[in-house]
Motif scaffolding. Sequence first.
Motif, PDB file in Angstrom:
ATOM      1  N   THR A 119       1.032  -1.046   0.050  1.00 33.30           N
ATOM      2  CA  THR A 119       0.084  -0.222  -0.078  1.00 33.30           C
ATOM      3  C   THR A 119       1.070   0.950   0.013  1.00 33.30           C
ATOM      4  O   THR A 119       1.914   1.223   0.810  1.00 33.30           O
ATOM      5  N   HIS A 130      -2.925   7.381  -4.365  1.00 38.60           N
ATOM      6  CA  HIS A 130      -2.932   6.141  -3.430  1.00 38.60           C
ATOM      7  C   HIS A 130      -3.081   4.964  -4.173  1.00 38.60           C
ATOM      8  O   HIS A 130      -3.912   4.888  -5.307  1.00 38.60           O
ATOM      9  N   THR A 132      -3.145   0.518  -3.732  1.00 42.26           N
ATOM     10  CA  THR A 132      -2.738  -0.695  -3.030  1.00 42.26           C
ATOM     11  C   THR A 132      -3.100  -1.991  -3.852  1.00 42.26           C
ATOM     12  O   THR A 132      -3.949  -1.984  -4.688  1.00 42.26           O
ATOM     13  N   ASP A 135      -4.503  -6.100   1.396  1.00 42.86           N
ATOM     14  CA  ASP A 135      -5.556  -5.558   2.297  1.00 42.86           C
ATOM     15  C   ASP A 135      -4.988  -4.716   3.395  1.00 42.86           C
ATOM     16  O   ASP A 135      -5.517  -4.641   4.401  1.00 42.86           O
ATOM     17  N   PHE A 137      -4.723  -0.512   4.360  1.00 46.96           N
ATOM     18  CA  PHE A 137      -5.474   0.408   4.255  1.00 46.96           C
ATOM     19  C   PHE A 137      -5.082   1.850   4.660  1.00 46.96           C
ATOM     20  O   PHE A 137      -3.963   1.808   5.324  1.00 46.96           O
ATOM     21  N   LEU A 153     -11.812   6.931   5.481  1.00 50.13           N
ATOM     22  CA  LEU A 153     -11.237   5.601   5.023  1.00 50.13           C
ATOM     23  C   LEU A 153     -11.186   5.548   3.231  1.00 50.13           C
ATOM     24  O   LEU A 153     -12.062   5.796   2.683  1.00 50.13           O
ATOM     25  N   GLN A 156     -10.679   0.408  -0.566  1.00 51.69           N
ATOM     26  CA  GLN A 156      -9.656  -0.691  -0.348  1.00 51.69           C
ATOM     27  C   GLN A 156      -9.816  -1.561  -1.902  1.00 51.69           C
ATOM     28  O   GLN A 156     -10.895  -1.457  -2.495  1.00 51.69           O
ATOM     29  N   THR A 157      -8.811  -2.491  -1.940  1.00 47.14           N
ATOM     30  CA  THR A 157      -8.922  -3.443  -3.015  1.00 47.14           C
ATOM     31  C   THR A 157     -10.125  -4.142  -2.919  1.00 47.14           C
ATOM     32  O   THR A 157     -10.283  -4.880  -1.795  1.00 47.14           O
ATOM     33  N   ASP A 197      -3.138  -5.077   7.727  1.00 48.37           N
ATOM     34  CA  ASP A 197      -4.656  -5.784   8.201  1.00 48.37           C
ATOM     35  C   ASP A 197      -4.288  -5.952   9.801  1.00 48.37           C
ATOM     36  O   ASP A 197      -5.356  -6.377  10.385  1.00 48.37           O
ATOM     37  N   VAL A 200      -6.803  -3.608  11.787  1.00 50.30           N
ATOM     38  CA  VAL A 200      -8.189  -3.288  11.136  1.00 50.30           C
ATOM     39  C   VAL A 200      -9.052  -3.187  12.284  1.00 50.30           C
ATOM     40  O   VAL A 200      -9.994  -2.243  12.176  1.00 50.30           O
ATOM     41  N   LEU A 204     -10.409   0.387  12.616  1.00 46.64           N
ATOM     42  CA  LEU A 204     -11.751   0.678  11.861  1.00 46.64           C
ATOM     43  C   LEU A 204     -12.892   0.101  12.450  1.00 46.64           C
ATOM     44  O   LEU A 204     -12.793  -0.914  13.051  1.00 46.64           O
TER      45      LEU A 204
END
Length: 269
Positions: A119, A130, A132, A135, A137, A153, A156-157, A197, A200, A204
């Motif tokens: 990322t 950005h 990525t 996973d 973020f 946020l 994400q992929t 991750d 996470v 989040l």
Amino acid sequence: MAAGDERAVPWRIHGMSVEGYRHRRQGLPCQDACAYKVSASVAVLAVADGAGSRPRSEEGSRLAVELAAEHFARRAAAAAECQPGESVHELLEGAFRDVSKVFLDRTGADAADFATTLTVVVLAPGWLGHLTVGDGFVVLRAGTEDGERQFHLLPQTAAVSEYSNETVFLTSPDAARWVHTDCVSDEGIDGVLLSTDGLVQAALNRSGGGGALSPNVSFVDAVFRSLDAPGPVTDDAHEGLATLLRSDRLTALNADDKTLLRAVLRARP
């Protein structure tokens, strides 16, 4: 962690990767990595999470962030007049191709043993880029509402499939297909946080019923504020972040390796 002349850009940058509880218990090294590079008016930040099932993923994550810092910074510096929009996406995709080619050339036939996510954020005058794969973020701090800081946020992929939680790696045969890029132009951005991750659950929140993820305001606000103080990052601040990332509270949420790399805008004179 690569750096450069940090006085050249208006961002204060700090971060680290620490081994998770499982790796500490097993005596294994951290398989996450982070790096950043500043040059002229551009800053590049990168984080990577080596695949735990691959024998050389620790080396892979380190190589990925080192190459990303070098090649994304080079592309961005060469495109000094790049404007927000499609040209930024092309810049990011071109830099990713550079990174991927060198990574695969260096790892050769054993590339799969070095599998890692990646990322990257590019901070340039007028825009934020950005990219990525995997996973990781990114959370931005930008703007206020009713006097409260707002956190966002970045997308994400997408999952490999509706029924799979499989992660795509830099070494995956079709990695380029799953690369996600963004270009953000917002003068209100004054904080950027990248993570793997392992954070996470701390950084989040997920809305009820498995809904969309959003920043955990109490966590990300504290992480940004701890870097807002002017001047260089002190040894105490560095140790404080390490203690947080290894804390029982975060370990209870996720026993994986953890990486946190953040940048905050320096106070304008």
